[in-house]
Design an enzyme around this catalytic site. Structure first.
Site, PDB file in Angstrom:
ATOM      1  N   GLN A  34       0.817  -1.212   0.000  1.00 26.89           N
ATOM      2  CA  GLN A  34       0.000   0.000   0.000  1.00 26.89           C
ATOM      3  C   GLN A  34       0.856   1.271   0.000  1.00 26.89           C
ATOM      4  O   GLN A  34       0.437   2.324   0.491  1.00 26.89           O
ATOM      5  CB  GLN A  34      -0.941  -0.006   1.199  1.00 26.89           C
ATOM      6  CG  GLN A  34      -2.102  -0.972   1.084  1.00 26.89           C
ATOM      7  CD  GLN A  34      -3.037  -0.629  -0.073  1.00 26.89           C
ATOM      8  OE1 GLN A  34      -3.176   0.526  -0.467  1.00 26.89           O
ATOM      9  NE2 GLN A  34      -3.684  -1.653  -0.634  1.00 26.89           N
ATOM     10  N   SER A  35       2.025   1.199  -0.585  1.00 21.65           N
ATOM     11  CA  SER A  35       2.938   2.331  -0.618  1.00 21.65           C
ATOM     12  C   SER A  35       2.359   3.514  -1.379  1.00 21.65           C
ATOM     13  O   SER A  35       2.000   3.400  -2.552  1.00 21.65           O
ATOM     14  CB  SER A  35       4.262   1.911  -1.265  1.00 21.65           C
ATOM     15  OG  SER A  35       5.047   3.037  -1.592  1.00 21.65           O
ATOM     16  N   ASN A  36       2.295   4.674  -0.702  1.00 19.42           N
ATOM     17  CA  ASN A  36       1.885   5.904  -1.376  1.00 19.42           C
ATOM     18  C   ASN A  36       2.931   6.328  -2.396  1.00 19.42           C
ATOM     19  O   ASN A  36       2.595   6.853  -3.462  1.00 19.42           O
ATOM     20  CB  ASN A  36       1.684   7.020  -0.350  1.00 19.42           C
ATOM     21  CG  ASN A  36       0.569   6.722   0.623  1.00 19.42           C
ATOM     22  OD1 ASN A  36      -0.550   6.412   0.228  1.00 19.42           O
ATOM     23  ND2 ASN A  36       0.868   6.812   1.908  1.00 19.42           N
TER      24      ASN A  36
END
Length: 420
Positions: free
Chosen positions: A141-143
């Site tokens: 879920q890396s921005n």
């Protein structure tokens, strides 16, 4: 041919004689009009008709940063600068504390968040080096990975993402939150062990992928570290600091609070604060790793850019109380806090970064006020809104809806709703 611009108090030139493959489809000169608002807020207004964002701009750092080593020479325009500063009624803080929020969650839509400031320099460097692909890494879920995928697609670059994952089967990964945007952008994704370390596990894989892209497709790839946190990306928040100066933060606040996950934003803000002689106190709440780890990162950055007059420990306070159960793992208390903040202030915090940091801030203010310089606090909202849709928060709302139903059945017009 060069066209001069003024943006964020920094001189730029549009480079129209770069190699043709980097500027195909550019037919317009961006115009920039500078105005001054009541809060000394310089705003740069851009005309976008016909504009393509792979227009390379020459870059000159702010005057106070011109002496730094390893400064980038080019930049691309990807986000809307001068995000607003607003009063924030943050639940749980002492009544005499004044909190405002710097809305870097409003840098764009799919490009929302702090990472895009760094990517303006990193992706410009990729284009100037004739790269056709970018490779980076982060969590599922890396921005940063999501922002890279969107921005790279906007610039016509392939994206390859190394994602730390507890899930090994790609079919089980789903399309929630940032993963949905990664898929929509057509990013190629590779699942790696959740505990993969950047230097020993990720960088070798990135190099292997670079070699494979060169051999199989004949294209060059540009590698970006976790969070875009290197000396090139640093200028995203050196310029971000200049933006804060233009918004009058030195006279309006005593402390600045932000989240730290890779170290780049913390480095830019704290180094900018130091170089300009500001007396604001900078605080970073760590959502992973340790204070020692982040001080080491910032000290390496200071060494790389030629600053030997100060150490990280003297320019930023790194708080370790925000990690909770671990990076990307939420406690019920944290999710309830995010829900409360949204309901009472309309500000959306994400479970991985800003939600944890804001909750830890409220606790720290109640526990030990002496760590803060004063009672006027500016919280830097670094984005992450798409992380709210990873499923955790939705499950929390559904589970608690029985006690406080926000959705009622009123199919029968003769019935009456219950008012809460």
């Amino acid at each position: 041919m060069f066209t001069h611009h003024l943006m964020n108090g920094i001189s730029h030139k549009v480079i129209s004689n770069v190699k043709q493959q980097n500027v195909v489809g550019i037919f317009m000169t961006r115009k920039c009009v500078l105005s001054v608002s009541a809060v000394s807020n310089h705003r740069c207004r851009h005309t976008h008709s016909g504009f393509t964002s792979n227009q390379l701009l020459s870059y000159t750092p702010p005057d106070w940063a011109k002496h730094l080593k390893m400064s980038p020479s080019v930049q691309v325009q990807l986000f809307q600068p001068f995000t607003p500063i607003q009063k924030w009624n943050l639940p749980g803080v002492p009544s005499d504390i004044e909190v405002c929020i710097k809305r870097d969650d409003m840098t764009g839509c799919a490009l929302s968040g702090n990472k895009i400031r760094k990517l303006e320099f990193l992706l410009a460097e990729a284009l100037s080096n004739d790269c056709k692909a970018v490779i980076t890494c982060g969590g599922v879920q890396s921005n940063h990975c999501r922002t890279t995928a969107v921005a790279a697609r906007q610039l016509g670059l392939e994206t390859h993402l190394l994602l730390r994952s507890r899930i090994k089967d790609p079919c089980e990964l789903g399309s929630n939150g940032n993963m949905l945007l990664n898929r929509l952008m057509g990013a190629s994704m590779y699942l790696v062990p959740i505990k993969a370390q950047e230097k020993t596990d990720l960088i070798p894989r990135m190099q292997q992928l670079t070699n494979k892209l060169k051999k199989s497709k004949g294209i060059k790839a540009y590698s970006i570290p976790i969070g875009g946190s290197n000396v090139t990306g640093l200028h995203g928040y050196l310029n971000g600091w200049q933006e804060l100066l233009d918004q009058g933060v030195i006279n309006r606040f005593d402390d600045i609070v932000l989240t730290v996950g890779s170290g780049g934003t913390a480095a830019g803000i704290s180094i900018g604060n130091y170089l300009t002689g500001s007396h604001l106190r900078i605080h970073a709440f760590a959502v992973c790793d340790t204070a020692a780890y982040f001080h080491s990162h910032i000290n390496e950055t200071l060494d790389s850019i030629g600053i030997d007059t100060v150490r990280s420990e003297g320019i930023i306070n790194i708080h370790e109380g925000a990690k909770g159960l671990g990076y990307g793992i939420s406690k019920p208390e944290e999710l309830e806090f995010i829900k409360t903040v949204a309901k009472e202030s309309s500000i959306l915090l994400d479970p991985t970064y800003t939600g944890k940091a804001a909750l830890a801030l409220t606790k720290e203010l109640m526990r030990d006020r002496s760590k803060f310089k004063g009672r006027r606090i500016l919280f830097l909202h670094s984005g992450g809104i798409f992380g709210m849709f990873d499923g955790q928060l939705g499950d929390t709302l559904t589970q608690s809806s029985g006690a406080d139903p926000l959705v009622q059945n009123w199919m029968n017009p003769d019935g009456e709703p219950t008012i809460y």
